[in-house]
Design a protein around this motif. Structure first.
Motif, mmCIF file in Angstrom:
data_model
loop_
_atom_site.group_PDB
_atom_site.id
_atom_site.type_symbol
_atom_site.label_atom_id
_atom_site.label_comp_id
_atom_site.label_asym_id
_atom_site.label_seq_id
_atom_site.Cartn_x
_atom_site.Cartn_y
_atom_site.Cartn_z
ATOM 1 N N GLU A 199 0.814 -1.204 0.000
ATOM 2 C CA GLU A 199 0.000 0.000 0.000
ATOM 3 C C GLU A 199 0.856 1.267 0.000
ATOM 4 O O GLU A 199 2.046 1.236 0.343
ATOM 5 C CB GLU A 199 -0.915 0.030 1.225
ATOM 6 C CG GLU A 199 -1.953 -1.084 1.250
ATOM 7 C CD GLU A 199 -2.817 -1.056 2.490
ATOM 8 O OE1 GLU A 199 -3.939 -1.580 2.438
ATOM 9 O OE2 GLU A 199 -2.368 -0.509 3.533
ATOM 10 N N VAL A 200 0.220 2.378 -0.359
ATOM 11 C CA VAL A 200 0.871 3.682 -0.316
ATOM 12 C C VAL A 200 -0.022 4.655 0.433
ATOM 13 O O VAL A 200 -1.238 4.466 0.533
ATOM 14 C CB VAL A 200 1.160 4.231 -1.733
ATOM 15 C CG1 VAL A 200 2.012 3.257 -2.528
ATOM 16 C CG2 VAL A 200 -0.137 4.543 -2.475
ATOM 17 N N GLU A 255 -1.046 -0.171 -4.189
ATOM 18 C CA GLU A 255 -0.277 0.392 -5.310
ATOM 19 C C GLU A 255 -0.906 0.065 -6.661
ATOM 20 O O GLU A 255 -0.750 0.820 -7.624
ATOM 21 C CB GLU A 255 1.170 -0.080 -5.273
ATOM 22 C CG GLU A 255 1.370 -1.575 -5.482
ATOM 23 C CD GLU A 255 2.850 -1.934 -5.652
ATOM 24 O OE1 GLU A 255 3.627 -1.093 -6.137
ATOM 25 O OE2 GLU A 255 3.214 -3.071 -5.289
ATOM 26 N N ASP A 256 -1.634 -1.057 -6.741
ATOM 27 C CA ASP A 256 -2.271 -1.419 -8.004
ATOM 28 C C ASP A 256 -3.445 -0.511 -8.356
ATOM 29 O O ASP A 256 -3.931 -0.541 -9.489
ATOM 30 C CB ASP A 256 -2.757 -2.866 -7.949
ATOM 31 C CG ASP A 256 -1.619 -3.872 -7.949
ATOM 32 O OD1 ASP A 256 -0.490 -3.487 -8.312
ATOM 33 O OD2 ASP A 256 -1.845 -5.038 -7.564
ATOM 34 N N ARG A 299 6.010 -0.395 -7.532
ATOM 35 C CA ARG A 299 5.547 0.357 -8.697
ATOM 36 C C ARG A 299 5.115 1.774 -8.355
ATOM 37 O O ARG A 299 4.449 2.432 -9.163
ATOM 38 C CB ARG A 299 4.399 -0.399 -9.376
ATOM 39 C CG ARG A 299 4.845 -1.733 -9.974
ATOM 40 C CD ARG A 299 3.719 -2.439 -10.707
ATOM 41 N NE ARG A 299 2.598 -2.759 -9.832
ATOM 42 C CZ ARG A 299 2.568 -3.811 -9.014
ATOM 43 N NH1 ARG A 299 3.616 -4.634 -8.955
ATOM 44 N NH2 ARG A 299 1.518 -4.049 -8.254
ATOM 45 N N ALA A 300 5.470 2.229 -7.163
ATOM 46 C CA ALA A 300 5.166 3.601 -6.755
ATOM 47 C C ALA A 300 6.284 4.095 -5.867
ATOM 48 O O ALA A 300 6.961 3.303 -5.192
ATOM 49 C CB ALA A 300 3.824 3.664 -6.025
ATOM 50 N N LYS A 357 4.296 8.180 1.388
ATOM 51 C CA LYS A 357 4.894 7.062 2.120
ATOM 52 C C LYS A 357 4.505 5.780 1.399
ATOM 53 O O LYS A 357 3.400 5.680 0.844
ATOM 54 C CB LYS A 357 4.398 7.027 3.566
ATOM 55 C CG LYS A 357 5.135 6.047 4.460
ATOM 56 C CD LYS A 357 4.577 6.084 5.905
ATOM 57 C CE LYS A 357 4.874 7.397 6.593
ATOM 58 N NZ LYS A 357 4.495 7.377 8.029
ATOM 59 N N VAL A 358 5.410 4.792 1.381
ATOM 60 C CA VAL A 358 5.108 3.501 0.761
ATOM 61 C C VAL A 358 5.287 2.388 1.777
ATOM 62 O O VAL A 358 6.147 2.450 2.651
ATOM 63 C CB VAL A 358 5.989 3.231 -0.476
ATOM 64 C CG1 VAL A 358 5.767 4.299 -1.534
ATOM 65 C CG2 VAL A 358 7.454 3.152 -0.107
ATOM 66 N N GLY A 359 4.441 1.366 1.655
ATOM 67 C CA GLY A 359 4.510 0.228 2.549
ATOM 68 C C GLY A 359 5.484 -0.828 2.061
ATOM 69 O O GLY A 359 6.063 -0.735 0.966
ATOM 70 N N GLU A 360 5.636 -1.857 2.858
ATOM 71 C CA GLU A 360 6.547 -2.950 2.542
ATOM 72 C C GLU A 360 6.162 -3.616 1.223
ATOM 73 O O GLU A 360 4.989 -3.887 0.950
ATOM 74 C CB GLU A 360 6.505 -3.978 3.670
ATOM 75 C CG GLU A 360 7.421 -5.176 3.474
ATOM 76 C CD GLU A 360 7.279 -6.187 4.597
ATOM 77 O OE1 GLU A 360 7.863 -7.279 4.471
ATOM 78 O OE2 GLU A 360 6.577 -5.885 5.585
#
Length: 316
Positions: free
Chosen positions: A27-28, A112-113, A78-79, A71-74
């Motif tokens: 997730e982002v 992210e998708d 692609r982001a 912020k981006v998750g584990e």
């Protein structure tokens, strides 16, 4: 952070304080820059039948979202932080504002998708609009209606969806005709590139349209469309102005008519609309409000006081 909570049918939105979300694996986190206000938000607020689509309350409404990844998750590949993106509400990870908290707040977590990258030069307001109004309009006429060169296509309704759909049809090379009861917006039909505009779909009877896309859906528009298509012609139904209608079954049988529904769309539809918006090929009528103006904006939508689409600018 501040958020507008929906608590139940015919109840006003409540300004609440909610925790800042954290992205999980895949997730982002987005800082929301703009959130669109949609007639389906009004439907959910005023018609108890929509409650079956809402997983929990209170819930943050708003399904048209655009912002910046902060912020981006584990496992996200692609982001990246700083990416400008819209959120596809139909990508399969729960519709914002219905199955998970939506965009009438300051931050939003999405898979992210679900992200659709924004082209350079595209404003956040147009990007938010494009995630639903753009996607739904495009999908109906370009995908379900298969608009292309040499086709004669009717567009019913020149509101928030129809204005985009009609323009997409023109860009696809089709001959576009518009039926719109509000004569005040007829000049828009000419600006879009429509060949003609009439007040009622009934004026099209017997004119052998290849396809008619009904962005209004007021019952008589659907039945009138069936009388205006050619043999084996197609009516694509998008609008839900009335949820019931009476059809002359002779039109369906004798013309071997195709009556197709169209709902939402895909990430690819949003991406296509984004390119058209960024290039200036589509210039939808849009009214911009601010975060505090969201409840008033929805009320104005409910009473038909907004032309085109309404978008809240959440942050600079």
């Amino acid at each position: 952070m501040k958020a507008w909570h929906f608590t139940g049918t015919n109840e006003p939105l409540v300004l609440a304080e909610i925790p800042e979300p954290e992205p999980g694996p895949g997730e982002v986190l987005l800082d929301i820059k703009a959130a669109g206000l949609c007639h389906s938000d009004v439907g959910a607020m005023t018609d108890a039948g929509w409650m079956a689509l809402i997983d929990f309350t209170p819930i943050v409404m708003g399904h048209e979202i655009a912002g910046v990844v902060t912020k981006v998750g584990e496992g996200v590949t692609r982001a990246a932080v700083g990416d400008r993106a819209g959120i596809c509400p139909t990508a399969g990870h729960g519709a914002p504002g219905y199955q998970r908290d939506g965009g009438f707040t300051l931050q939003h977590v999405a898979h992210e998708d679900d992200l659709v990258p924004m082209p350079d030069g595209l404003s956040f307001e147009l990007a938010a609009l494009g995630t639903d109004a753009g996607m739904t309009s495009y999908h109906a006429i370009a995908v379900r209606g298969e608009a292309g060169p040499g086709m004669k296509i009717g567009v019913i309704g020149l509101g928030g969806l129809g204005q985009i759909g009609a323009r997409v049809g023109v860009l696809k090379g089709a001959e576009i005709h518009v039926a719109e009861i509000n004569e005040d917006v007829w000049p828009l039909a000419e600006k879009i590139g429509a060949r003609s505009v009439v007040k009622s779909v009934e004026e099209w009877a017997g004119q052998d349209f290849d396809v008619i896309v009904d962005y209004a859906g007021f019952g008589t528009t659907t039945s009138g469309a069936l009388k205006a298509i050619r043999q084996n012609g197609r009516v694509v139904q998008v609008g839900m102005g009335r949820l019931e209608t009476t059809l002359d079954i002779r039109d369906v049988i004798l013309k071997e008519a195709q009556l197709w529904g169209s709902v939402g769309g895909t990430k690819e539809d949003i991406a296509a609309v984004y390119e058209m918006l960024a290039a200036g090929d589509i210039e939808p009528i849009m009214t911009v409000t601010d975060f505090e103006g969201i409840p008033e904006g929805l009320d104005k939508l409910h009473h038909g006081e907004i032309q085109g689409r309404l978008v809240a600018k959440v942050a600079d």
